[in-house]
Design a protein around this motif. Structure first.
Motif, PDB file in Angstrom:
ATOM      1  N   ASP A  35       0.842  -1.184   0.000  1.00 33.22           N
ATOM      2  CA  ASP A  35       0.000   0.000   0.000  1.00 33.22           C
ATOM      3  C   ASP A  35       0.884   1.242   0.000  1.00 33.22           C
ATOM      4  OD1 ASP A  35      -1.805   2.013   0.338  1.00 33.22           O
ATOM      5  OD2 ASP A  35      -2.574   1.330   2.269  1.00 33.22           O
ATOM      6  N   PRO A  36       0.905   2.023  -1.091  1.00 28.16           N
ATOM      7  CA  PRO A  36       1.789   3.200  -1.138  1.00 28.16           C
ATOM      8  C   PRO A  36       1.422   4.251  -0.105  1.00 28.16           C
ATOM      9  CG  PRO A  36       0.298   3.175  -3.035  1.00 28.16           C
ATOM     10  CD  PRO A  36       0.134   1.857  -2.343  1.00 28.16           C
ATOM     11  N   SER A  37       0.150   4.367   0.221  1.00 29.14           N
ATOM     12  CA  SER A  37      -0.258   5.343   1.239  1.00 29.14           C
ATOM     13  C   SER A  37       0.306   4.964   2.601  1.00 29.14           C
ATOM     14  CB  SER A  37      -1.789   5.447   1.306  1.00 29.14           C
ATOM     15  OG  SER A  37      -2.316   5.930   0.085  1.00 29.14           O
ATOM     16  N   ALA A  38       0.333   3.666   2.891  1.00 26.50           N
ATOM     17  CA  ALA A  38       0.900   3.209   4.158  1.00 26.50           C
ATOM     18  C   ALA A  38       2.394   3.485   4.208  1.00 26.50           C
ATOM     19  CB  ALA A  38       0.624   1.716   4.357  1.00 26.50           C
ATOM     20  N   THR A  39       3.059   3.375   3.056  1.00 28.13           N
ATOM     21  CA  THR A  39       4.494   3.680   3.002  1.00 28.13           C
ATOM     22  C   THR A  39       4.745   5.145   3.317  1.00 28.13           C
ATOM     23  OG1 THR A  39       4.847   1.963   1.341  1.00 28.13           O
ATOM     24  CG2 THR A  39       6.538   3.661   1.535  1.00 28.13           C
ATOM     25  N   VAL A  40       3.938   6.023   2.735  1.00 24.10           N
ATOM     26  CA  VAL A  40       4.080   7.462   2.989  1.00 24.10           C
ATOM     27  C   VAL A  40       3.927   7.754   4.476  1.00 24.10           C
ATOM     28  CG1 VAL A  40       3.010   9.713   2.604  1.00 24.10           C
ATOM     29  CG2 VAL A  40       3.361   8.168   0.675  1.00 24.10           C
ATOM     30  N   ASN A  41       2.877   7.225   5.069  1.00 28.85           N
ATOM     31  CA  ASN A  41       2.625   7.522   6.481  1.00 28.85           C
ATOM     32  C   ASN A  41       3.638   6.863   7.404  1.00 28.85           C
ATOM     33  OD1 ASN A  41       0.542   9.283   6.126  1.00 28.85           O
ATOM     34  ND2 ASN A  41      -1.083   7.822   6.567  1.00 28.85           N
ATOM     35  N   SER A  42       4.180   5.707   7.008  1.00 28.90           N
ATOM     36  CA  SER A  42       5.184   5.070   7.868  1.00 28.90           C
ATOM     37  C   SER A  42       6.464   5.893   7.906  1.00 28.90           C
ATOM     38  CB  SER A  42       5.474   3.649   7.384  1.00 28.90           C
ATOM     39  OG  SER A  42       6.118   3.652   6.122  1.00 28.90           O
ATOM     40  N   MET A  43       6.811   6.529   6.781  1.00 28.71           N
ATOM     41  CA  MET A  43       7.988   7.390   6.801  1.00 28.71           C
ATOM     42  C   MET A  43       7.739   8.627   7.664  1.00 28.71           C
ATOM     43  SD  MET A  43      10.169   9.102   3.710  1.00 28.71           S
ATOM     44  CE  MET A  43      11.545  10.233   4.113  1.00 28.71           C
ATOM     45  N   LYS A  44       6.545   9.198   7.547  1.00 28.16           N
ATOM     46  CA  LYS A  44       6.223  10.367   8.366  1.00 28.16           C
ATOM     47  C   LYS A  44       6.229  10.004   9.852  1.00 28.16           C
ATOM     48  CE  LYS A  44       3.533  12.724   4.779  1.00 28.16           C
ATOM     49  NZ  LYS A  44       2.205  13.245   4.377  1.00 28.16           N
ATOM     50  N   GLU A  45       5.712   8.829  10.161  1.00 32.12           N
ATOM     51  CA  GLU A  45       5.710   8.387  11.552  1.00 32.12           C
ATOM     52  C   GLU A  45       7.139   8.220  12.061  1.00 32.12           C
ATOM     53  OE1 GLU A  45       4.089   7.412  15.187  1.00 32.12           O
ATOM     54  OE2 GLU A  45       3.056   8.159  13.395  1.00 32.12           O
ATOM     55  N   MET A  46       8.027   7.689  11.214  1.00 30.76           N
ATOM     56  CA  MET A  46       9.430   7.552  11.592  1.00 30.76           C
ATOM     57  C   MET A  46      10.043   8.917  11.906  1.00 30.76           C
ATOM     58  SD  MET A  46      12.656   6.548   9.188  1.00 30.76           S
ATOM     59  CE  MET A  46      12.469   8.167   8.417  1.00 30.76           C
ATOM     60  N   VAL A  47       9.799   9.890  11.039  1.00 28.54           N
ATOM     61  CA  VAL A  47      10.346  11.230  11.244  1.00 28.54           C
ATOM     62  C   VAL A  47       9.827  11.817  12.557  1.00 28.54           C
ATOM     63  CG1 VAL A  47      10.427  13.589  10.350  1.00 28.54           C
ATOM     64  CG2 VAL A  47      10.673  11.660   8.780  1.00 28.54           C
ATOM     65  N   LYS A  48       8.549  11.661  12.794  1.00 25.64           N
ATOM     66  CA  LYS A  48       7.954  12.232  14.007  1.00 25.64           C
ATOM     67  C   LYS A  48       8.555  11.608  15.262  1.00 25.64           C
ATOM     68  CE  LYS A  48       3.449  13.256  16.099  1.00 25.64           C
ATOM     69  NZ  LYS A  48       1.965  13.125  15.951  1.00 25.64           N
ATOM     70  N   ILE A  49       8.750  10.288  15.248  1.00 28.21           N
ATOM     71  CA  ILE A  49       9.323   9.615  16.419  1.00 28.21           C
ATOM     72  C   ILE A  49      10.782  10.034  16.621  1.00 28.21           C
ATOM     73  CG2 ILE A  49      10.013   7.363  17.329  1.00 28.21           C
ATOM     74  CD1 ILE A  49       7.500   6.201  16.045  1.00 28.21           C
ATOM     75  N   LEU A  50      11.541  10.117  15.548  1.00 25.45           N
ATOM     76  CA  LEU A  50      12.929  10.548  15.672  1.00 25.45           C
ATOM     77  C   LEU A  50      13.011  11.971  16.208  1.00 25.45           C
ATOM     78  CD1 LEU A  50      14.452   9.044  12.400  1.00 25.45           C
ATOM     79  CD2 LEU A  50      14.815   8.256  14.732  1.00 25.45           C
ATOM     80  N   HIS A  51      12.153  12.848  15.711  1.00 22.38           N
ATOM     81  CA  HIS A  51      12.133  14.220  16.225  1.00 22.38           C
ATOM     82  C   HIS A  51      11.822  14.245  17.718  1.00 22.38           C
ATOM     83  CE1 HIS A  51      11.412  16.474  12.147  1.00 22.38           C
ATOM     84  NE2 HIS A  51      12.613  15.939  12.254  1.00 22.38           N
ATOM     85  N   ALA A  52      10.885  13.410  18.131  1.00 24.45           N
ATOM     86  CA  ALA A  52      10.514  13.377  19.551  1.00 24.45           C
ATOM     87  C   ALA A  52      11.684  12.939  20.422  1.00 24.45           C
ATOM     88  CB  ALA A  52       9.318  12.446  19.757  1.00 24.45           C
ATOM     89  N   ASN A  53      12.640  12.238  19.826  1.00 23.69           N
ATOM     90  CA  ASN A  53      13.825  11.793  20.552  1.00 23.69           C
ATOM     91  C   ASN A  53      15.041  12.669  20.267  1.00 23.69           C
ATOM     92  OD1 ASN A  53      13.405   8.916  21.978  1.00 23.69           O
ATOM     93  ND2 ASN A  53      12.075   9.064  20.176  1.00 23.69           N
ATOM     94  N   GLY A  54      14.800  13.852  19.715  1.00 24.80           N
ATOM     95  CA  GLY A  54      15.878  14.811  19.492  1.00 24.80           C
ATOM     96  C   GLY A  54      16.802  14.472  18.341  1.00 24.80           C
ATOM     97  N   ILE A  55      16.332  13.653  17.399  1.00 30.67           N
ATOM     98  CA  ILE A  55      17.155  13.229  16.269  1.00 30.67           C
ATOM     99  C   ILE A  55      16.600  13.817  14.972  1.00 30.67           C
ATOM    100  CG2 ILE A  55      17.976  11.243  14.938  1.00 30.67           C
ATOM    101  CD1 ILE A  55      17.893   9.610  17.479  1.00 30.67           C
ATOM    102  N   GLU A  56      17.448  14.468  14.223  1.00 31.75           N
ATOM    103  CA  GLU A  56      17.038  15.030  12.941  1.00 31.75           C
ATOM    104  C   GLU A  56      17.121  13.966  11.841  1.00 31.75           C
ATOM    105  OE1 GLU A  56      17.879  19.786  13.276  1.00 31.75           O
ATOM    106  OE2 GLU A  56      19.239  18.595  12.044  1.00 31.75           O
ATOM    107  N   VAL A  57      16.385  14.222  10.759  1.00 33.78           N
ATOM    108  CA  VAL A  57      16.373  13.313   9.610  1.00 33.78           C
ATOM    109  C   VAL A  57      16.890  14.063   8.393  1.00 33.78           C
ATOM    110  CG1 VAL A  57      14.967  11.859   8.098  1.00 33.78           C
ATOM    111  CG2 VAL A  57      14.431  12.016  10.546  1.00 33.78           C
TER     112      VAL A  57
END
Length: 866
Positions: free
Chosen positions: A430-452
């Motif tokens: 599902d390409p939509s799921a791929t898009v949102n999984s990347m966004k979720e990754m970015v959000k979690i990394l940001h919450a842990n003080g890590i830039e992408v």
């Protein structure tokens, strides 16, 4: 479920108006027409009502004789819908105008045609409109007699007379069932024959038939790609300067071999400049789309591929479609998936404070040792599952290898699209799921003080990129066979520059990406004909873009074709950082016993030869190994003649060995590389796998890199190396006053030493020892005794010789002593200490220390009371 019959009734409706109440009569006439339409609509759809809604289907068999298939799956409200209309104005070849108004109300369409200011000859007071409808080919009208399998003039065209109203204008109105749309109405004007005379045809000023879309609208040239309007319509826009024609291909089934519907865009109605565009109702049943480009785009002697269905370069959600043995990629006819960014805060870490970890998304967690489920392993979600490892290393930025869709045979550095993440990195197909999984990754990394940060490739594409067939002469550099073989994009051509800027903004806005590392950056400096530009428009535009200039911009001159880096003077406008190839080569040369001390000193201090003019040490992205070339453990294990460009040293034996002395030397060298990387001014970039001894068997090829083996982290090597990296990362933070300075150290704040405290022999290639004292800015400490007690001077020494070196440390600052933090020659766990080890050896009031061969040391001055 009942189905709608395909057959349609076309009524010629002549608007005949009175002299004084013309406008009111027209309104009344159309009101009555719309009322009849509504009554007929309710009558014919009576059986299909379901809770105030109707499902619309068109039978599959009735489309077969036209090679068309339309299956509607949308829900259409039966309630009164707001009327939509589109107006078109044409000039005839003898003067005068033809105005066309297309109206839509509920599920029916009316086409109102008005001819005015036409200079008629004597006896030519009658005018007829000869018309037909088509979709994919303007020369093949859809037969109006649906029983006819072989359309002819009688079955596919109609001649309808105009009626002259009181204003002297000739008018006709045609009514169509909505189930027929979308289509084009093509017509020409005729003066009927009189007796033996022949009828004469009247065309547009372009000597072509008049053409008007029904169930479609002409659309808009901006934005490029797919866009959804508030009125429920979808707009398609595609740039192609060279194409003679563009066909929009629509699919209701991604497994279909041929498009369900093809719409041949009319160059007069659906083209503005070099942009082809059309819009249609989003309620139509199609799920994906692509384009075919006809004529003009291929040079002489080049095979015509106009039958290929091409991916929209600006599609935001794409998916592979299997058509028999052929695999093609299409744009999805859906809005971009929504994502909840609430609470996301970008870390906004200053450049000089970054510690970067380069990651390949698939390789990082694909190995079964990761312990992750199959749908998570090798995906964006896998990175978040292993987030703790990144935090343990002390990194605060992850640099992802390219995530754009790419040629799977050649790897991620050969993309074919720039506006979506690679489907392989998602949790499913599902390409939509791929898009949102990347966004979720970015959000979690940001919450842990890590830039992408993203590595991106805009300078060349894969062979399968649709840009080649959409407009090769505009998108690619031509005239240079070598460049042409590399599919080199013409980055500074205006339309390509716009595409790149749009892509960068899209990733920054929609995915909250913090920065970009531009692979093969030297090619960004090339002009239309492959020549180098002193002031390349694209690089300058990125540097001063109000959005992109606030992200991190890194130029990497590594070329994926040659697997090498070009040495260039990159125009930076004080905004661009660079991946420092000189750092890598100079450090490698020193540790293998070659090179000049002056080169090492320059790299340790932030590469002032590259970044002194308006930039600082934080603009230097330093690395020892990268995703091509030898990994760190191989860098100290292989040095055969075919690896000369790697500047490696095998420490005494080639390849794997059981020789204890060689293994100890290799271990020291690995520590030395990591130590120099982290104590040098600039941004340290650690390559995935180096911390656990990942090997490629001595191969520098990118394709020989293996998935990350998580079991290796539990080995003795993995444990001590990850702990050492963690210590070095925390040291950079604790001593940010020296290692994370925005500006270069002043000359008086650094002292250099050779052997026996003598001055270094900078230009002596046989010199293998260098030491330096980094002095704290005393002015900063005078107002804070606490700061003074925590931050003393640092003494660092490097010995790449085969013999030991007895080092005399300089006197420490008053009331301070030297404590050893690092000695890479000491066995684990004592080779580094967070609190520091006291130095016991003294001679004539001076502190002396014996450095073993191929080792580095670090001392910190601290107060006795500490």
């Amino acid at each position: 479920m009942a189905t709608l019959p395909l057959s349609f009734t076309i009524q010629s409706h002549c608007v005949y108006c009175g002299a004084t109440e013309s406008s009111k009569s027209v309104v009344a006439t159309h009101f009555n027409y719309r009322k009849r339409v509504a009554q007929n609509l309710q009558q014919s759809y009576k059986r299909n009502f379901v809770h105030g809604e109707v499902k619309k289907y068109a039978t599959k068999d009735s489309f077969q004789h036209r090679n068309l298939k339309v299956l509607a799956t949308s829900r259409i409200s039966v309630g009164q819908k707001e009327e939509k209309s589109s107006a078109y104005l044409f000039r005839t070849e003898i003067g005068g105008h033809v105005k066309v108004l297309v109206r839509q109300k509920n599920l029916k369409y009316s086409v109102y045609v008005e001819v005015s200011s036409l200079k008629l000859k004597s006896g030519e007071d009658k005018l007829v409109m000869s018309w037909g409808i088509f979709r994919s080919d303007s020369s093949q009208f859809i037969p109006l007699d649906l029983q006819s399998s072989t359309p002819d003039d009688r079955s596919s065209t109609v001649e309808t007379p105009f009626v002259q109203n009181s204003l002297g204008k000739l008018v006709i109105e045609l009514n169509f069932e909505g189930s027929l749309t979308p289509f084009y109405l093509s017509f020409l004007l005729k003066f009927p024959s009189d007796g033996d005379s022949k009828s004469s045809d009247l065309r547009s000023h372009r000597k072509t038939s008049f053409c008007v879309p029904v169930g479609l609208a002409s659309g808009y040239p901006a934005p490029l790609g797919l866009s959804f309007s508030a009125d429920g319509s979808i707009n398609f826009a595609l740039f192609s300067q060279s194409a003679d024609g563009v066909v929009l291909c629509l699919y209701d089934d991604t497994k279909a071999e041929k498009p369900t519907l093809e719409i041949d865009l009319d160059p007069y109605v659906n083209r503005s400049g070099d942009i082809w565009h059309v819009s249609m109702d989003s309620a139509l049943p199609f799920v994906s789309y692509g384009y075919r480009c006809k004529g003009g785009i291929h040079g002489k002697g080049v095979k015509d591929h106009s039958e290929h269905v091409l991916l929209d370069p600006y599609a935001k959600v794409i998916a592979n479609a299997h058509s028999g043995s052929v695999l093609k990629t299409l744009g999805k006819l859906i809005k971009e998936p929504t994502f909840d960014w609430s609470g996301d805060i970008r870390p906004c870490i200053p450049m000089e404070k970054l510690v970067v970890y380069r990651v390949n998304v698939a390789h990082f967690t694909k190995h079964k040792s990761s312990g992750l489920p199959n749908d998570v392993a090798g995906s964006f979600s896998g990175i978040t599952e292993k987030l703790q490892h990144c935090k343990d290393l002390g990194v605060n930025a992850i640099l992802l290898e390219p995530v754009f869709p790419f040629d799977e045979k050649k790897g991620p550095y050969f993309p074919f699209h720039f506006f979506s993440p690679m489907k392989l990195y998602g949790p499913s197909d599902d390409p939509s799921a791929t898009v949102n999984s990347m966004k979720e990754m970015v959000k979690i990394l940001h919450a842990n003080g890590i830039e992408v940060l993203l590595e991106i490739v805009f300078t060349h594409t894969a062979e399968s990129c649709s840009l080649r067939e959409i407009d090769k002469s505009s998108y690619y550099i031509t005239g240079d066979e070598d460049l042409g073989a590399k599919n080199a994009l013409n980055c500074n051509y205006p339309i390509v520059q716009q595409m790149i800027l749009d892509s960068l903004r899209y990733w920054a806005i929609e995915f909250h990406v913090d920065g970009f590392c531009f692979i093969n950056a030297s090619s960004l400096l090339k002009g239309f004909h492959g020549e180098f530009l002193s002031r390349p428009p694209l690089v300058e535009a990125i540097a001063f873009d109000p959005l992109l200039s606030k992200t991190k911009l890194i130029a990497d001159s590594w070329d994926p074709h040659d697997m090498a880096s070009d040495e260039i003077l990159f125009p930076h406008w004080k905004r661009w950082a660079e991946v420092n190839t000189n750092f890598c080569s100079d450090v490698r040369n020193f540790l293998r016993g070659e090179g000049l001390l002056s080169n090492l000193a320059t790299r340790l201090c932030g590469s002032g030869d590259m970044f002194l003019n308006g930039r600082g040490p934080g603009f230097s992205f330093n690395y020892i190994t990268r995703n091509s070339g030898l990994p760190l453990v191989d860098l100290v294990s292989f040095s055969s003649s075919n690896l000369a460009s790697e500047l490696s040293w095998n420490c005494g034996e080639e390849g794997p060995t059981n020789n204890t002395a060689v293994l100890e030397r290799r271990l020291k060298q690995i520590r030395n590389y990591l130590f120099i990387l982290f104590v040098s001014f600039g941004v340290p970039v650690l390559n995935m796998g180096d911390e656990c001894g990942q090997s490629s068997g001595g191969s520098p090829a990118y394709g020989d890199r293996k998935p990350y083996d998580w079991n290796a982290l539990r080995t003795g090597f993995g444990i001590q190396t990850t702990q050492f990296i963690s210590f070095l990362s925390s040291l950079r933070v604790r001593r940010s006053d020296l290692f994370q300075k925005r500006s270069f150290l002043k000359e008086e704040n650094i002292d250099w030493y050779g052997s026996d405290q003598s001055l270094p022999t900078w230009n002596d290639r046989s010199s293998r020892f260098l030491a330096m004292t980094l002095k704290v800015e005393r002015e900063e400490n005078e107002s804070s005794s606490e700061f003074s007690s925590l931050n003393g001077d640092l003494f660092v020494a490097f010995n790449s010789a085969d013999q030991s070196e007895r080092v005399i440390l300089p006197p420490p600052p008053p009331e301070m002593v030297w404590l050893r933090l690092v000695d890479t020659a000491v066995p684990f766990p004592g080779f580094f200490s967070r609190d520091g080890e006291p130095v016991l050896e003294q001679m004539a009031g001076l502190v002396t220390y014996e450095m073993k061969s191929h080792s580095c040391v670090l001392f910190e001055a601290k107060k006795l009371s500490d």
